[in-house]
Design an enzyme around this catalytic site. Structure first.
Site, PDB file in Angstrom:
ATOM      1  N   SER A 189     -35.630  23.016   3.409  1.00 16.65           N
ATOM      2  CA  SER A 189     -34.745  23.790   2.548  1.00 16.65           C
ATOM      3  C   SER A 189     -35.172  23.558   1.086  1.00 16.65           C
ATOM      4  O   SER A 189     -36.350  23.735   0.776  1.00 16.65           O
ATOM      5  CB  SER A 189     -33.293  23.431   2.811  1.00 16.65           C
ATOM      6  N   PHE A 190     -34.278  23.141   0.190  1.00 10.81           N
ATOM      7  CA  PHE A 190     -34.716  22.898  -1.180  1.00 10.81           C
ATOM      8  C   PHE A 190     -35.740  21.765  -1.242  1.00 10.81           C
ATOM      9  O   PHE A 190     -36.462  21.628  -2.230  1.00 10.81           O
ATOM     10  CB  PHE A 190     -33.512  22.585  -2.079  1.00 10.81           C
TER      11      PHE A 190
END
Length: 406
Positions: free
Chosen positions: A230-231
Site C-alpha cells: 500500500s503506501f
C-alpha cells in the site's frame, strides 16, 4: 452489488478481512455471517458486528488454551486479532474514538497470545528509535540459530504489525526466511498510543530497524530485504534510496509522487491544479463538499489527515510533494521489484518508478483476469507471494548479496 455489500467502502473492508484466510487470519463462514449482521453504510453496526465475532472467537481461543489445545487456541486468536482490526477500520481518524483504542488493544492482545504459541514462537520486539521504541515481531524460520535471509516488512496508512503477519510473514517463513515486521511513525501503536505521525524520509525509520536486525545472530547481514505494501510502496523505495545495507526491495504497488497522484485525482479547475500545492480555500470548496457527501472519500481523507498529523485537505496537499521519489529512485542500489496491479488506482505510477530506477529492476503485472488486479493483490496474495518471493529467492542466491561493497 458486491460479494458482501453494495457500499464500496464496506465491500473493501470485508474483502480485506477475508483476504487473510489463506494465512490463518479468517474463516469464510465467519466473515459472511458477520457481514449479514451489518446495516449497510452504518459504521456503528459494522463495529458491533465485527467486535462481537472477534469476542466470540477469542472466547473459543481462551477455552481451547485452558483445555490444553494449543493449536486451536493459536488459530482462533489469530482470527480474532484480524476481526478486531477489521472492526475499527470505519473509525480510523481523529479525533480518536475510544472504541478504536479498545479494539486496537484487543487486536494486539489476541495476536500476542497467538504469537507465543507459534512454532517457533514469534517474538515481540521493541526497536530503538529516536528516544522511544517502535513495536515489531521477529518471525523465525527455525530454531537453528544459523544466519538466514531476512525480510523486513513495512506497512502503509492503516495496516498494523499484526496484519503484516498474514500479509508478509507467513509466506516468508514458509520459504525459509526470517521476517521482521514493525510499525513506524503514523502506523499502529506509534500513531494510536505514541502520537507519532508519518515522515517522508523513511530511510530514517528503516535505518534503526536494520540496526536492530543486525544485532540478531540469526540474521544474515548480506541478505536483508525490505518489502512495503500500500503506501509502503512509496516508503520502501524511499528507504532503499538512503539505506544501502538492503540486498533487495519490493514495492507493492510501486508509487512515485503523492502530489502528482493527487493532482490527477482531484476535480479541480485547471488553474487551481496548476497552482498545486499552493491552493486557496476557494479552490477546494467543491471538492470538500464532495468529500463530506461521499463515505469512501470522507474516510480516505480523514485517515490521511490523522496519519500525517494535519488539520485540512489543504494542509495535506501542501505536504504531499515531500512524499516523492523524484531525485531518489536513481539512488536505490539494490535489486528492486515493482508490482503493478491493473485495477489498483494507486499503482498508476508504478511504471514511472520502474523507469526511473538505475538498479537491477523488475516490473511485474497483476491482472483482474487472474484475480489479482485489486489493491495490493489482496484477493490473490498467494500469487503475489509466489512471484515476489521467487524473485527474492533468486536475488538472495546472487553473488551480489555476498558482496560487502554492493
Amino acid at each position: 452489488m458486491g460479494l458482501f455489500f453494495a457500499d464500496p467502502l464496506f465491500e473493501r473492508f470485508a474483502f480485506r478481512a477475508l483476504s487473510h484466510a489463506p494465512y490463518g487470519g479468517a474463516d469464510f463462514g465467519e466473515c459472511f455471517a458477520t457481514a449479514s449482521q451489518i446495516t449497510p453504510g452504518d459504521g456503528d453496526s459494522w463495529f458491533r458486528a465485527w467486535s462481537a465475532t472477534a469476542d466470540r472467537v477469542c472466547e473459543i481461543a481462551d477455552a481451547c488454551a485452558a483445555a490444553g489445545h494449543a493449536v486451536s487456541a493459536r488459530e482462533a486468536w489469530l482470527r480474532a486479532s484480524n476481526y478486531y482490526r477489521t472492526a475499527w477500520l470505519p473509525l480510523f481518524g481523529a479525533p480518536v474514538d475510544p472504541r478504536l483504542l479498545e479494539a486496537f488493544d484487543r487486536e494486539a492482545g489476541a495476536f500476542a497470545r497467538a504469537a507465543a504459541l507459534m512454532t517457533p514462537a514469534v517474538e515481540a520486539v521493541e526497536i530503538p528509535y529516536e528516544g522511544t521504541t517502535l513495536p515489531g515481531y521477529f518471525h523465525r524460520a527455525d530454531d537453528s540459530g544459523l544466519p538466514r535471509p531476512t525480510l523486513i516488512a513495512t506497512n502503509g496508512y492503516d495496516a498494523t504489525v499484526h496484519e503484516a503477519h498474514f500479509a508478509h510473514a507467513v509466506a516468508a517463513v514458509r520459504r525459509g526466511y526470517h521476517c521482521l515486521t514493525f510499525d513506524g511513525p503514523g502506523q499502529g501503536r506509534p500513531l494510536i498510543h505514541q502520537g507519532l505521525v508519518f515522515r517522508p524520509d523513511w530511510e530514517a525509520v528503516v535505518g534503526p530497524v536494520v540496526d536492530y536486525a543486525l544485532t540478531r545472530p540469526e540474521v544474515d547481514p548480506q541478505r536483508i530485504a525490505l518489502i512495503g505494501w500500500s503506501f509502503g510502496g512509496y516508503l520502501a523505495p524511499r528507504a532503499a534510496s538512503g539505506e544501502h545495507r538492503l540486498a533487495a526491495c519490493i514495492a507493492d504497488p510501486g508509487q512515485w509522487d503523492l502530489l502528482e497522484a493527487l493532482r490527477t485525482f482531484l476535480p479541480l479547475a485547471p488553474a487551481a491544479r496548476a497552482r498545486l500545492p499552493q491552493i486557496t480555500p476557494a479552490d477546494l470548496e467543491a471538492f470538500e463538499a464532495l468529500v463530506r457527501s461521499d463515505p469512501y472519500l470522507h474516510w480516505t481523507f480523514r485517515r490521511a489527515l490523522w496519519v500525517h498529523g494535519l488539520d485540512s485537505i489543504a494542509d495535506y496537499l501542501r505536504i504531499a510533494g515531500d512524499y516523492s521519489l523524484r531525485g531518489r529512485a536513481e539512488k536505490i542500489r539494490c535489486p528492486t521489484f515493482v508490482a503493478w496491479a491493473e485495477a489498483d488506482p494507486i499503482a498508476r505510477f508504478a511504471e514511472q518508478l520502474h523507469a526511473a530506477l538505475r538498479c537491477p529492476r523488475t516490473l511485474v503485472r497483476f491482472t483482474t483476469a487472474e484475480g489479482a488486479g485489486g489493491h495490493c493483490e489482496e484477493t490473490a496474495r498467494s500469487l503475489f507471494h509466489q512471484r515476489a518471493y521467487d524473485w527474492l529467492e533468486a536475488v538472495f542466491a546472487s553473488p551480489r548479496t555476498s558482496d560487502p561493497g554492493r
